[in-house]
Design a protein around this motif. Structure first.
Motif, PDB file in Angstrom:
ATOM      1  N   ARG A 137       0.836  -1.207   0.000  1.00  0.00           N
ATOM      2  CA  ARG A 137       0.000   0.000   0.000  1.00  0.00           C
ATOM      3  C   ARG A 137       0.872   1.258   0.000  1.00  0.00           C
ATOM      4  O   ARG A 137       0.516   2.277  -0.608  1.00  0.00           O
ATOM      5  N   ASN A 138       2.004   1.216   0.672  1.00  0.00           N
ATOM      6  CA  ASN A 138       2.943   2.343   0.626  1.00  0.00           C
ATOM      7  C   ASN A 138       3.486   2.550  -0.785  1.00  0.00           C
ATOM      8  O   ASN A 138       3.619   3.681  -1.255  1.00  0.00           O
ATOM      9  N   LEU A 139       3.843   1.428  -1.448  1.00  0.00           N
ATOM     10  CA  LEU A 139       4.299   1.531  -2.830  1.00  0.00           C
ATOM     11  C   LEU A 139       3.226   2.175  -3.710  1.00  0.00           C
ATOM     12  O   LEU A 139       3.524   3.022  -4.557  1.00  0.00           O
ATOM     13  N   ALA A 140       1.975   1.754  -3.506  1.00  0.00           N
ATOM     14  CA  ALA A 140       0.874   2.296  -4.295  1.00  0.00           C
ATOM     15  C   ALA A 140       0.715   3.792  -4.050  1.00  0.00           C
ATOM     16  O   ALA A 140       0.496   4.573  -4.990  1.00  0.00           O
ATOM     17  N   ALA A 141       0.828   4.203  -2.794  1.00  0.00           N
ATOM     18  CA  ALA A 141       0.676   5.619  -2.459  1.00  0.00           C
ATOM     19  C   ALA A 141       1.795   6.465  -3.061  1.00  0.00           C
ATOM     20  O   ALA A 141       1.579   7.625  -3.427  1.00  0.00           O
ATOM     21  N   ASP A 142       2.992   5.899  -3.161  1.00  0.00           N
ATOM     22  CA  ASP A 142       4.145   6.638  -3.691  1.00  0.00           C
ATOM     23  C   ASP A 142       4.206   6.639  -5.211  1.00  0.00           C
ATOM     24  O   ASP A 142       4.982   7.392  -5.805  1.00  0.00           O
ATOM     25  N   SER A 143       3.423   5.786  -5.856  1.00  0.00           N
ATOM     26  CA  SER A 143       3.475   5.677  -7.315  1.00  0.00           C
ATOM     27  C   SER A 143       2.852   6.903  -7.969  1.00  0.00           C
ATOM     28  O   SER A 143       1.856   7.454  -7.471  1.00  0.00           O
ATOM     29  N   PRO A 144       3.392   7.347  -9.103  1.00  0.00           N
ATOM     30  CA  PRO A 144       2.769   8.460  -9.828  1.00  0.00           C
ATOM     31  C   PRO A 144       1.467   8.049 -10.527  1.00  0.00           C
ATOM     32  O   PRO A 144       0.737   8.909 -11.018  1.00  0.00           O
ATOM     33  N   LEU A 145       1.182   6.755 -10.564  1.00  0.00           N
ATOM     34  CA  LEU A 145      -0.029   6.256 -11.195  1.00  0.00           C
ATOM     35  C   LEU A 145      -1.157   6.125 -10.179  1.00  0.00           C
ATOM     36  O   LEU A 145      -0.940   6.130  -8.966  1.00  0.00           O
ATOM     37  N   GLU A 146      -2.366   5.968 -10.693  1.00  0.00           N
ATOM     38  CA  GLU A 146      -3.521   5.697  -9.831  1.00  0.00           C
ATOM     39  C   GLU A 146      -3.551   4.191  -9.557  1.00  0.00           C
ATOM     40  O   GLU A 146      -3.791   3.387 -10.464  1.00  0.00           O
ATOM     41  N   VAL A 147      -3.286   3.809  -8.315  1.00  0.00           N
ATOM     42  CA  VAL A 147      -3.119   2.395  -7.973  1.00  0.00           C
ATOM     43  C   VAL A 147      -4.142   1.983  -6.918  1.00  0.00           C
ATOM     44  O   VAL A 147      -4.303   2.662  -5.892  1.00  0.00           O
ATOM     45  N   THR A 148      -4.815   0.873  -7.167  1.00  0.00           N
ATOM     46  CA  THR A 148      -5.754   0.282  -6.213  1.00  0.00           C
ATOM     47  C   THR A 148      -5.188  -1.044  -5.723  1.00  0.00           C
ATOM     48  O   THR A 148      -4.731  -1.865  -6.536  1.00  0.00           O
TER      49      THR A 148
END
Length: 265
Positions: A137-148
């Motif tokens: 979830r941290n990786l998703a939050a840091d990504s420039p993409l919209e990640v679920t």
């Protein structure tokens, strides 16, 4: 004399006995290796070579990060302190010395941030403290993409090696999506039974392939080394699905399936 002769005979016989013992051991080892499976043996050898290569690449990355990051800040910090010391010793401008000391402090703080970044690339702290789901979830939050991120059921307690392999697989997949599918939406799924299953799907343009000497190829070899599987499905026009299956490496008596109370009814 008979006593000496018996020892002499034994000494002469010893090399023969040792040779026979080696021959017997060789037959046992040969019998243990199924000659019908040369492809599996070759694949195992290649996966081990890739792991060694991956470790060397990672060592060089750490060395480069330290050289280009923390070391540079520490050098400039030391130089600033030296200049400030020289100014104060010679009765020079105190304000100039203070500015140099402030710069040294800023460089020291930057060196600490660089070190933390390098360490995080080796094994993120959140992975050890909070586990795979929180780290992803941290990786998703840091990504420039919209990640679920979707985790339908609570993940069981996983061995450290499995957790790390899963984390870096997601990190590599997100890096590739950001590089080749900018603006895409990404969905990550984490589930576990006897294996950890991970899929990363983006709605980008597709066309992704596993190329030698690239990140996805390295991840495939690392997972294969301990029985995992890795695949990419990416038709032209998308979507791109990167998925893996990692054995949980459970000991006898351990359980990999966690069932929520709501699922029991």
């Amino acid at each position: 004399m008979a006593y000496i002769a018996s020892w002499g005979a034994a000494a002469l016989a010893a090399p023969f006995l040792v040779w026979k013992l080696v021959e017997w051991a060789a037959r046992k080892i040969t019998a243990a290796v199924d000659p019908r499976e040369p492809a599996e043996i070759a694949a195992l050898t290649e996966s081990r070579r890739e792991i060694v290569r991956a470790f060397e690449i990672e060592r060089r990355r750490i060395e480069r990060d330290l050289h280009d990051g923390a070391q540079q800040y520490l050098v400039t910090s030391s130089m600033a302190v030296g200049e400030a010391d020289l100014i104060l010793e010679t009765g020079g401008d105190v304000d100039a010395a203070r500015k140099l000391l402030a710069k040294a402090q800023d460089d020291g703080a930057a060196a600490l941030r660089a070190l933390r970044h390098t360490v995080a690339g080796v094994h993120p702290k959140v992975l050890s403290d909070l586990g795979l789901e929180a780290a992803v979830r941290n990786l998703a939050a840091d990504s420039p993409l919209e990640v679920t991120v979707r985790v339908p059921h609570q993940l069981p307690e996983l061995p450290e090696g499995v957790v790390a392999a899963g984390y870096f697989m997601v990190a590599e997949a997100l890096t590739n999506a950001a590089k080749y599918a900018g603006g895409a939406s990404v969905s990550i799924l984490l589930v576990a039974d006897d294996d950890l299953h991970i899929s990363v799907v983006d709605d980008g343009p597709g066309g992704a392939v596993i190329s030698p000497d690239h990140g996805l190829a390295g991840m495939k070899e690392r997972l294969a080394a301990f029985g995992g599987s890795f695949g990419v499905m990416s038709p032209p026009g998308g979507p791109t699905t990167v998925q893996c299956q990692i054995p949980l490496l459970l000991r006898q008596g351990e359980f990999g399936v966690v069932i929520d109370e709501a699922d029991r009814s």
